[in-house]
Motif scaffolding. Structure first.
Motif, PDB file in Angstrom:
ATOM      1  N   THR A 113      53.612 -66.222  13.061  1.00  0.00           N
ATOM      2  CA  THR A 113      53.057 -66.413  14.383  1.00  0.00           C
ATOM      3  C   THR A 113      53.575 -65.297  15.267  1.00  0.00           C
ATOM      4  OG1 THR A 113      53.169 -68.801  14.055  1.00  0.00           O
ATOM      5  CG2 THR A 113      52.767 -68.063  16.288  1.00  0.00           C
ATOM      6  N   THR A 114      52.729 -64.795  16.149  1.00  0.00           N
ATOM      7  CA  THR A 114      53.125 -63.734  17.053  1.00  0.00           C
ATOM      8  C   THR A 114      52.357 -63.849  18.354  1.00  0.00           C
ATOM      9  OG1 THR A 114      53.475 -61.335  17.225  1.00  0.00           O
ATOM     10  CG2 THR A 114      51.417 -62.051  16.211  1.00  0.00           C
ATOM     11  N   THR A 115      52.779 -63.086  19.337  1.00  0.00           N
ATOM     12  CA  THR A 115      51.995 -62.966  20.565  1.00  0.00           C
ATOM     13  C   THR A 115      51.137 -61.713  20.449  1.00  0.00           C
ATOM     14  OG1 THR A 115      53.622 -61.612  21.733  1.00  0.00           O
ATOM     15  CG2 THR A 115      53.817 -64.035  21.950  1.00  0.00           C
ATOM     16  N   LEU A 116      50.069 -61.694  21.199  1.00  0.00           N
ATOM     17  CA  LEU A 116      49.216 -60.516  21.200  1.00  0.00           C
ATOM     18  C   LEU A 116      49.984 -59.309  21.728  1.00  0.00           C
ATOM     19  CD1 LEU A 116      46.536 -59.153  20.729  1.00  0.00           C
ATOM     20  CD2 LEU A 116      45.732 -60.089  22.910  1.00  0.00           C
ATOM     21  N   GLY A 117      50.800 -59.512  22.748  1.00  0.00           N
ATOM     22  CA  GLY A 117      51.596 -58.411  23.285  1.00  0.00           C
ATOM     23  C   GLY A 117      52.559 -57.844  22.262  1.00  0.00           C
ATOM     24  N   GLY A 118      53.228 -58.703  21.517  1.00  0.00           N
ATOM     25  CA  GLY A 118      54.138 -58.251  20.473  1.00  0.00           C
ATOM     26  C   GLY A 118      53.414 -57.527  19.365  1.00  0.00           C
ATOM     27  N   TYR A 119      52.261 -58.051  18.981  1.00  0.00           N
ATOM     28  CA  TYR A 119      51.451 -57.424  17.933  1.00  0.00           C
ATOM     29  C   TYR A 119      50.992 -56.047  18.400  1.00  0.00           C
ATOM     30  CZ  TYR A 119      48.124 -57.499  13.988  1.00  0.00           C
ATOM     31  OH  TYR A 119      47.435 -57.239  12.823  1.00  0.00           O
ATOM     32  N   ALA A 120      50.551 -55.961  19.662  1.00  0.00           N
ATOM     33  CA  ALA A 120      50.103 -54.690  20.225  1.00  0.00           C
ATOM     34  C   ALA A 120      51.245 -53.678  20.260  1.00  0.00           C
ATOM     35  CB  ALA A 120      49.530 -54.902  21.622  1.00  0.00           C
ATOM     36  N   ALA A 121      52.416 -54.117  20.694  1.00  0.00           N
ATOM     37  CA  ALA A 121      53.572 -53.213  20.738  1.00  0.00           C
ATOM     38  C   ALA A 121      53.912 -52.694  19.345  1.00  0.00           C
ATOM     39  CB  ALA A 121      54.768 -53.921  21.366  1.00  0.00           C
ATOM     40  N   ASP A 122      53.841 -53.572  18.351  1.00  0.00           N
ATOM     41  CA  ASP A 122      54.107 -53.148  16.975  1.00  0.00           C
ATOM     42  C   ASP A 122      53.081 -52.124  16.505  1.00  0.00           C
ATOM     43  OD1 ASP A 122      56.286 -54.850  16.861  1.00  0.00           O
ATOM     44  OD2 ASP A 122      55.268 -56.378  15.645  1.00  0.00           O
ATOM     45  N   ARG A 123      51.815 -52.347  16.827  1.00  0.00           N
ATOM     46  CA  ARG A 123      50.761 -51.411  16.416  1.00  0.00           C
ATOM     47  C   ARG A 123      50.947 -50.059  17.095  1.00  0.00           C
ATOM     48  NH1 ARG A 123      46.701 -53.916  13.011  1.00  0.00           N
ATOM     49  NH2 ARG A 123      45.791 -51.844  13.001  1.00  0.00           N
ATOM     50  N   LEU A 124      51.304 -50.069  18.373  1.00  0.00           N
ATOM     51  CA  LEU A 124      51.537 -48.809  19.082  1.00  0.00           C
ATOM     52  C   LEU A 124      52.736 -48.073  18.499  1.00  0.00           C
ATOM     53  CD1 LEU A 124      50.825 -50.009  22.706  1.00  0.00           C
ATOM     54  CD2 LEU A 124      49.560 -48.209  21.493  1.00  0.00           C
ATOM     55  N   ALA A 125      53.800 -48.797  18.208  1.00  0.00           N
ATOM     56  CA  ALA A 125      55.004 -48.169  17.643  1.00  0.00           C
ATOM     57  C   ALA A 125      54.725 -47.606  16.257  1.00  0.00           C
ATOM     58  CB  ALA A 125      56.144 -49.183  17.588  1.00  0.00           C
ATOM     59  N   ALA A 126      53.926 -48.283  15.471  1.00  0.00           N
ATOM     60  CA  ALA A 126      53.593 -47.808  14.124  1.00  0.00           C
ATOM     61  C   ALA A 126      52.758 -46.535  14.176  1.00  0.00           C
ATOM     62  CB  ALA A 126      52.841 -48.892  13.352  1.00  0.00           C
ATOM     63  N   ARG A 127      51.964 -46.403  15.211  1.00  0.00           N
ATOM     64  CA  ARG A 127      51.110 -45.219  15.347  1.00  0.00           C
ATOM     65  C   ARG A 127      51.891 -44.018  15.859  1.00  0.00           C
ATOM     66  NH1 ARG A 127      48.909 -48.353  12.725  1.00  0.00           N
ATOM     67  NH2 ARG A 127      46.843 -49.175  12.900  1.00  0.00           N
ATOM     68  N   HIS A 128      52.919 -44.281  16.659  1.00  0.00           N
ATOM     69  CA  HIS A 128      53.672 -43.205  17.310  1.00  0.00           C
ATOM     70  C   HIS A 128      55.161 -43.497  17.228  1.00  0.00           C
ATOM     71  CE1 HIS A 128      49.838 -41.900  18.844  1.00  0.00           C
ATOM     72  NE2 HIS A 128      49.634 -43.096  19.320  1.00  0.00           N
ATOM     73  N   PRO A 129      55.745 -43.433  16.033  1.00  0.00           N
ATOM     74  CA  PRO A 129      57.149 -43.810  15.889  1.00  0.00           C
ATOM     75  C   PRO A 129      58.101 -42.968  16.718  1.00  0.00           C
ATOM     76  CG  PRO A 129      56.315 -42.803  13.876  1.00  0.00           C
ATOM     77  CD  PRO A 129      55.143 -42.976  14.801  1.00  0.00           C
ATOM     78  N   ASP A 130      57.714 -41.759  17.068  1.00  0.00           N
ATOM     79  CA  ASP A 130      58.615 -40.915  17.860  1.00  0.00           C
ATOM     80  C   ASP A 130      58.385 -41.075  19.353  1.00  0.00           C
ATOM     81  OD1 ASP A 130      56.158 -39.709  18.067  1.00  0.00           O
ATOM     82  OD2 ASP A 130      56.793 -37.749  17.317  1.00  0.00           O
ATOM     83  N   GLY A 131      57.413 -41.932  19.738  1.00  0.00           N
ATOM     84  CA  GLY A 131      57.163 -42.187  21.152  1.00  0.00           C
ATOM     85  C   GLY A 131      56.200 -41.205  21.792  1.00  0.00           C
ATOM     86  N   ASP A 132      55.730 -40.202  21.058  1.00  0.00           N
ATOM     87  CA  ASP A 132      54.793 -39.239  21.621  1.00  0.00           C
ATOM     88  C   ASP A 132      53.417 -39.858  21.767  1.00  0.00           C
ATOM     89  OD1 ASP A 132      56.731 -37.327  21.644  1.00  0.00           O
ATOM     90  OD2 ASP A 132      56.105 -36.375  19.757  1.00  0.00           O
ATOM     91  N   ALA A 133      52.699 -39.417  22.766  1.00  0.00           N
ATOM     92  CA  ALA A 133      51.365 -39.945  23.018  1.00  0.00           C
ATOM     93  C   ALA A 133      50.358 -39.481  21.964  1.00  0.00           C
ATOM     94  CB  ALA A 133      50.870 -39.535  24.414  1.00  0.00           C
ATOM     95  N   GLU A 134      50.492 -38.327  21.458  1.00  0.00           N
ATOM     96  CA  GLU A 134      49.563 -37.822  20.432  1.00  0.00           C
ATOM     97  C   GLU A 134      50.343 -37.173  19.323  1.00  0.00           C
ATOM     98  OE1 GLU A 134      45.970 -37.691  20.097  1.00  0.00           O
ATOM     99  OE2 GLU A 134      46.107 -39.288  21.513  1.00  0.00           O
TER     100      GLU A 134
END
Length: 134
Positions: A113-134
């Motif tokens: 079980t998760t929250t949408l916000g937590g899931y979204a944060a995980d997806r964003l972090a997985a896409r940009h592990p170094d924190g860069d926008a692109e």
């Protein structure tokens, strides 16, 4: 509950979007020991296929889903937008980061079980592990 939606003219696409709009579970593959596909997973795949065949109609429906779907439905919408392009997916996930709506997830036999916000944060972090926008 989910607001008025303009129909796409494709009954199969419309039915799939309705299924996703009411989803309470996110699963992209088979679940459980038998690997059973949930109806919502099949609906996700139908919308995904519609992007290849009717991109304009599919995009309109997914944009509506992102605004009006259940928390799980909005997670499916953001995932579908990732397939449209990196920026579209990132923008969708960023818009969902503060949403505290909950849903169930399946990864094979593992249920969570998760929250949408937590899931979204995980997806964003997985896409940009170094924190860069692109």
């Amino acid at each position: 509950m989910f607001g008025m939606r303009k129909k796409s003219g494709d009954p199969e696409l419309d039915a799939a979007v309705r299924e996703l709009a009411e989803a309470d579970t996110v699963a992209f593959g088979g679940v459980g020991f038998a690997g059973t596909l949930l109806p919502v997973t099949e609906a996700y795949r139908r919308v995904e296929e519609a992007f290849a065949q009717r991109p304009r109609q599919a995009r309109e429906q997914v944009d509506w889903l992102l605004r009006h779907g259940s928390p799980a439905g909005r997670a499916y919408a953001a995932t579908l937008l990732e397939g449209v392009g990196r920026a579209a997916g990132r923008d969708a996930w960023a818009a969902l980061r503060d949403d505290d709506g909950e849903f169930t997830t399946f990864d094979g036999c593992l249920m969570g079980t998760t929250t949408l916000g937590g899931y979204a944060a995980d997806r964003l972090a997985a896409r940009h592990p170094d924190g860069d926008a692109e």
